[in-house]
Design a protein around this motif. Structure first.
Motif, PDB file in Angstrom:
ATOM      1  N   ALA A  37      -0.504   6.120  -1.967  1.00  0.00           N
ATOM      2  CA  ALA A  37       0.831   6.613  -2.272  1.00  0.00           C
ATOM      3  C   ALA A  37       1.092   6.659  -3.772  1.00  0.00           C
ATOM      4  N   TYR A  38       0.430   5.776  -4.511  1.00  0.00           N
ATOM      5  CA  TYR A  38       0.574   5.720  -5.955  1.00  0.00           C
ATOM      6  C   TYR A  38      -0.785   6.048  -6.574  1.00  0.00           C
ATOM      7  N   SER A  39      -0.936   7.242  -7.104  1.00  0.00           N
ATOM      8  CA  SER A  39      -2.222   7.668  -7.651  1.00  0.00           C
ATOM      9  C   SER A  39      -2.007   8.520  -8.894  1.00  0.00           C
ATOM     10  N   ILE A  40      -2.775   8.229  -9.940  1.00  0.00           N
ATOM     11  CA  ILE A  40      -2.717   8.966 -11.211  1.00  0.00           C
ATOM     12  C   ILE A  40      -4.121   9.479 -11.511  1.00  0.00           C
TER      13      ILE A  40
ATOM     14  N   ILE B  89       0.506  16.321 -33.748  1.00  0.00           N
ATOM     15  CA  ILE B  89       0.604  17.748 -33.426  1.00  0.00           C
ATOM     16  C   ILE B  89       0.971  17.973 -31.963  1.00  0.00           C
ATOM     17  N   LEU B  90       0.735  16.975 -31.126  1.00  0.00           N
ATOM     18  CA  LEU B  90       1.122  17.013 -29.714  1.00  0.00           C
ATOM     19  C   LEU B  90       1.707  15.644 -29.360  1.00  0.00           C
ATOM     20  N   LYS B  91       2.140  15.458 -28.134  1.00  0.00           N
ATOM     21  CA  LYS B  91       2.724  14.181 -27.733  1.00  0.00           C
ATOM     22  C   LYS B  91       1.762  13.022 -28.009  1.00  0.00           C
ATOM     23  N   PRO B  92       2.261  11.917 -28.530  1.00  0.00           N
ATOM     24  CA  PRO B  92       1.394  10.756 -28.736  1.00  0.00           C
ATOM     25  C   PRO B  92       1.219   9.913 -27.477  1.00  0.00           C
ATOM     26  N   TYR B  93       2.218   9.946 -26.593  1.00  0.00           N
ATOM     27  CA  TYR B  93       2.147   9.140 -25.374  1.00  0.00           C
ATOM     28  C   TYR B  93       2.914   9.838 -24.265  1.00  0.00           C
ATOM     29  N   TRP B  94       2.713   9.343 -23.053  1.00  0.00           N
ATOM     30  CA  TRP B  94       3.361   9.910 -21.867  1.00  0.00           C
ATOM     31  C   TRP B  94       3.518   8.790 -20.848  1.00  0.00           C
ATOM     32  N   VAL B  95       4.610   8.820 -20.106  1.00  0.00           N
ATOM     33  CA  VAL B  95       4.877   7.755 -19.132  1.00  0.00           C
ATOM     34  C   VAL B  95       4.860   8.341 -17.722  1.00  0.00           C
ATOM     35  N   TRP B  96       4.007   7.789 -16.885  1.00  0.00           N
ATOM     36  CA  TRP B  96       3.949   8.155 -15.466  1.00  0.00           C
ATOM     37  C   TRP B  96       4.960   7.295 -14.712  1.00  0.00           C
ATOM     38  N   LYS B  97       5.758   7.938 -13.859  1.00  0.00           N
ATOM     39  CA  LYS B  97       6.788   7.211 -13.126  1.00  0.00           C
ATOM     40  C   LYS B  97       6.740   7.577 -11.652  1.00  0.00           C
TER      41      LYS B  97
ATOM     42  N   VAL C  84      -1.823   0.681  -7.870  1.00  0.00           N
ATOM     43  CA  VAL C  84      -1.773   2.045  -8.394  1.00  0.00           C
ATOM     44  C   VAL C  84      -3.199   2.504  -8.650  1.00  0.00           C
ATOM     45  N   GLN C  85      -3.568   3.615  -8.040  1.00  0.00           N
ATOM     46  CA  GLN C  85      -4.919   4.144  -8.217  1.00  0.00           C
ATOM     47  C   GLN C  85      -4.969   4.980  -9.492  1.00  0.00           C
ATOM     48  N   LEU C  86      -5.955   4.713 -10.325  1.00  0.00           N
ATOM     49  CA  LEU C  86      -6.201   5.522 -11.511  1.00  0.00           C
ATOM     50  C   LEU C  86      -7.559   6.185 -11.371  1.00  0.00           C
ATOM     51  N   LEU C  87      -7.571   7.490 -11.172  1.00  0.00           N
ATOM     52  CA  LEU C  87      -8.804   8.273 -11.149  1.00  0.00           C
ATOM     53  C   LEU C  87      -9.001   8.877 -12.536  1.00  0.00           C
ATOM     54  N   SER C  88     -10.210   8.821 -13.058  1.00  0.00           N
ATOM     55  CA  SER C  88     -10.418   9.329 -14.415  1.00  0.00           C
ATOM     56  C   SER C  88     -11.805   9.935 -14.571  1.00  0.00           C
ATOM     57  N   PHE C  89     -11.896  10.837 -15.519  1.00  0.00           N
ATOM     58  CA  PHE C  89     -13.180  11.425 -15.908  1.00  0.00           C
ATOM     59  C   PHE C  89     -13.067  11.877 -17.353  1.00  0.00           C
ATOM     60  N   ASN C  90     -14.140  12.343 -17.938  1.00  0.00           N
ATOM     61  CA  ASN C  90     -14.152  12.684 -19.363  1.00  0.00           C
ATOM     62  C   ASN C  90     -15.279  13.668 -19.643  1.00  0.00           C
TER      63      ASN C  90
ATOM     64  N   LYS D 277       0.815  -1.218   0.000  1.00  0.00           N
ATOM     65  CA  LYS D 277       0.000   0.000   0.000  1.00  0.00           C
ATOM     66  C   LYS D 277       0.845   1.264   0.000  1.00  0.00           C
ATOM     67  N   GLY D 278       1.955   1.238   0.664  1.00  0.00           N
ATOM     68  CA  GLY D 278       2.658   2.497   0.865  1.00  0.00           C
ATOM     69  C   GLY D 278       4.031   2.572   0.258  1.00  0.00           C
ATOM     70  N   GLY D 279       4.533   1.557  -0.349  1.00  0.00           N
ATOM     71  CA  GLY D 279       5.858   1.606  -0.959  1.00  0.00           C
ATOM     72  C   GLY D 279       6.892   1.023  -0.012  1.00  0.00           C
ATOM     73  N   GLY D 280       7.238   1.703   1.062  1.00  0.00           N
ATOM     74  CA  GLY D 280       8.152   1.190   2.087  1.00  0.00           C
ATOM     75  C   GLY D 280       9.573   1.030   1.579  1.00  0.00           C
ATOM     76  N   HIS D 281      10.463   0.572   2.474  1.00  0.00           N
ATOM     77  CA  HIS D 281      11.859   0.390   2.114  1.00  0.00           C
ATOM     78  C   HIS D 281      12.085  -0.908   1.357  1.00  0.00           C
ATOM     79  N   HIS D 282      11.227  -1.884   1.564  1.00  0.00           N
ATOM     80  CA  HIS D 282      11.378  -3.179   0.910  1.00  0.00           C
ATOM     81  C   HIS D 282      10.085  -3.492   0.167  1.00  0.00           C
ATOM     82  N   PRO D 283       9.901  -2.907  -1.027  1.00  0.00           N
ATOM     83  CA  PRO D 283       8.640  -3.089  -1.741  1.00  0.00           C
ATOM     84  C   PRO D 283       8.394  -4.543  -2.108  1.00  0.00           C
ATOM     85  N   SER D 284       7.140  -4.930  -2.021  1.00  0.00           N
ATOM     86  CA  SER D 284       6.771  -6.282  -2.409  1.00  0.00           C
ATOM     87  C   SER D 284       6.661  -6.353  -3.927  1.00  0.00           C
TER      88      SER D 284
END
Length: 599
Positions: free
Chosen positions: A108-111, A201-209, A54-60, A42-49
């Motif tokens: 902790a991980y939300s887009i 005309i604009l970026k075709p893709y984008w990477v969330w990190k 990853v939460q993805l919130l979206s609307f349109n 859930k939180g990342g921590g020092h020793h990730p499992s």
């Protein structure tokens, strides 16, 4: 230019819901649990499992609706346990901000991503300022990425790039001392190419990190955008196939080591129910949804893990099988900020991919029972102060609500009557007016929205109804062409999703929905001023400039002669309301009985 849904084909998947603040949700899920060896972190921590949620919130399809939408545009339908339904007031960025911020708590991980049409066809508080207020609001909402939609091209690609990169409007200049800095988030336009360079005309893709988690986003709009946007808006552009484009850039992302991919597609589907919490997977994957997104989803490479869609203004969280037959989630959060989707993507650190069997997704209502976000209240107030001198001006009076719902709507009829009256001022020989349904963005409500008083129609309310700045155009057609125009409502590109033109009061006919194709318009029933149409005679027809250019599949309307261009369509509506109503004599809503519908 209207927001209409054009049938096309394809589809895929989405994710889970975090129900904490919203309370009201519908859930789509691909499987009950993670693999046996999965231990989500859930939180990342020092020793990730191995597995990370990853939460993805979206609307349109926000369409610049910063304030709560009025009438049916500001409500959603909720299916109850006993099979009945109820409506819930929803929408408004003051509430959307609160809901999104509460949904992110503990994640902790939300887009946050969007499926296009963030701007365009906007109410006055945004549209009057070329949608700079909406971009400012989206920045405050912490939107991470969005695809373009067809309405992002309402004012052309140069204006879209200004919204992305900033700068004062080339004609109207700067509205504030601070200027305009543009969007903090990328607009993705993978399938929109410059005709000269043949590049997006604009970026075709984008990477969330974040740390060792990477998720790629590919953004496209519907290939038929030129069919639902004015010709000036798409001048110099090419719109490529959605599936081919997504599959192309999925390979590019995978070649870069990005194995988790979400497609943001401004094209959608039509669920079997209008209730936002309808379970469209209840009778098998994808069985509860139809429309263009189904074929699209079925053809997008299995490398893509989920589809966030839009355009049809519908609500759904469904699974549709990918080309390998495995289910994928596809979501849409209705429109106007009334819903948001909360999806959980479980990321596998060993493979860098999403564990599809763990994907869950749900739509949540943006209720108005939560606290308003103060920064959004301040934003709206600041722009409303600038808009007030224009927006608060009364332009007419109505005796009751004038809704924009139905195959033939009272609001659509009112606009057609206004355009006929204006057309006859330009040319007394004008015979009839036709209005496209997608251009009727809202109805008029009798209840006062501000201090104007019940029944008063303000310029701001009129702007919400007709925000496109189309002109009223006059053209000559033969009677045979006029009949063909009516046939094109239900044939050609409009066969599967008819677009019924709203007629002025002097045009009547029967629409027989028990028939198919063009036969649904009963030719012998067509009457203009009570008389049959003479195929060989010439008729003067008033439309807006979008239709006059052949928009919405009405190719015959693009073949008119003896063109005469008048004022903008909102000015024509305001003039008609002012001339035909008063405080003591308000205008009654049209009866919407010009088209006889047989079902």
């Amino acid at each position: 230019m209207p927001a209409t849904s054009q049938p096309y084909p394809y589809r895929r998947r989405t994710y889970r819901l975090f129900a904490a603040a919203a309370g009201l949700a519908t859930v789509g899920a691909l499987a009950a649990a993670l693999p046996a060896d999965a231990h989500e972190n859930k939180g990342g921590g020092h020793h990730p499992s191995r597995y990370q949620d990853v939460q993805l919130l979206s609307f349109n399809d926000l369409h610049g609706n910063l304030e709560p939408p009025s009438g049916s545009s500001g409500r959603v339908t909720e299916l109850q346990a006993d099979g009945t339904t109820k409506t819930i007031d929803a929408g408004g960025v003051e509430y959307l901000a609160t809901h999104l911020r509460e949904a992110r708590q503990g994640k902790a991980y939300s887009i946050t991503a969007a499926g296009g049409d963030m701007v365009g066809a906007s109410p006055l508080v945004s549209g009057l300022f070329h949608d700079e207020p909406t971009i400012e609001a989206l920045n405050k909402l912490d939107l991470d990425v969005t695809s373009v939609g067809n309405h992002e091209f309402d004012e052309g690609s140069k204006e879209l790039k200004r919204l992305q990169y900033g700068g004062c409007h080339p004609t109207d200049g700067c509205y504030t001392d601070e200027g305009f800095e543009g969007a903090d988030f990328p607009y993705l336009a993978a399938n929109v190419l410059d005709e000269k360079t043949n590049k997006p005309i604009l970026k075709p893709y984008w990477v969330w990190k974040k740390k060792d988690v990477r998720i790629g986003f590919i953004g496209v709009t519907l290939e038929d955008t030129p069919g639902v946007v004015s010709a000036d808006g798409v001048k110099g552009l090419k719109f490529k196939d959605e599936v081919e484009t997504i599959n192309k850039y999925a390979k590019v992302l995978r070649a870069q080591g990005v194995n988790s991919i979400v497609a943001l597609i401004h094209e959608g589907g039509l669920p079997a129910s209008g209730a936002y919490n309808y379970d469209c997977d209840s009778s098998g994957a994808g069985s509860g949804i139809s429309g263009p997104i189904v074929d699209i989803a079925k053809n997008i490479t299995p490398s893509v893990d989920a589809l966030v869609t839009g355009h049809t203004h519908a609500a759904y969280a469904c699974t549709i099988p990918d080309p390998s037959g495995k289910p994928r989630m596809v979501t849409s959060a209705a429109s106007f900020g009334r819903l948001y989707t909360d999806t959980t993507l479980t990321y596998d650190r060993f493979t860098g991919d999403i564990v599809r069997t763990a994907v869950k997704s749900a739509n949540h209502v943006v209720t108005r029972t939560v606290a308003k976000a103060p920064d959004m209240t301040e934003l709206i107030g600041r722009w409303n102060t600038l808009a007030a001198p224009v927006g608060n001006r009364p332009i007419g009076y109505i005796s009751a609500d004038v809704p924009n719902t139905g195959t033939e709507s009272p609001m659509g009829d009112l606009i057609a009557d206004a355009q006929l009256a204006y057309g006859r001022k330009l040319d007394p020989e004008t015979d009839v007016a036709l209005m496209n349904p997608g251009g009727v963005r809202a109805g008029l409500t009798y209840a006062a929205k501000g201090a104007e008083g019940d029944g008063v129609v303000t310029y701001a309310e009129g702007f919400t109804v007709q925000p496109f700045s189309n002109t009223v155009n006059l053209q000559d057609f033969t009677g045979a062409q006029l009949i063909q125009v009516l046939k094109e409502q239900v044939s050609g590109t409009n066969t599967a999703a008819p677009k019924i033109l709203q007629p002025s009061a002097n045009l009547t006919y029967t629409l027989d929905l028990t028939k198919t194709g063009a036969d649904r318009v009963v030719t012998d029933s067509i009457r203009l001023n009570g008389a049959a149409i003479d195929p060989a005679a010439t008729y003067r027809v008033a439309t807006n400039s979008f239709l006059a250019g052949g928009g919405d599949g009405f190719t015959t309307l693009g073949q008119g002669t003896n063109d005469l261009v008048g004022t903008d369509d909102l000015a024509a509506l305001a003039e008609y309301l002012t001339a035909n109503s008063s405080a003591s004599g308000p205008l009654a809503p049209p009866a919407a009985n010009r088209i006889t519908i047989v079902q």
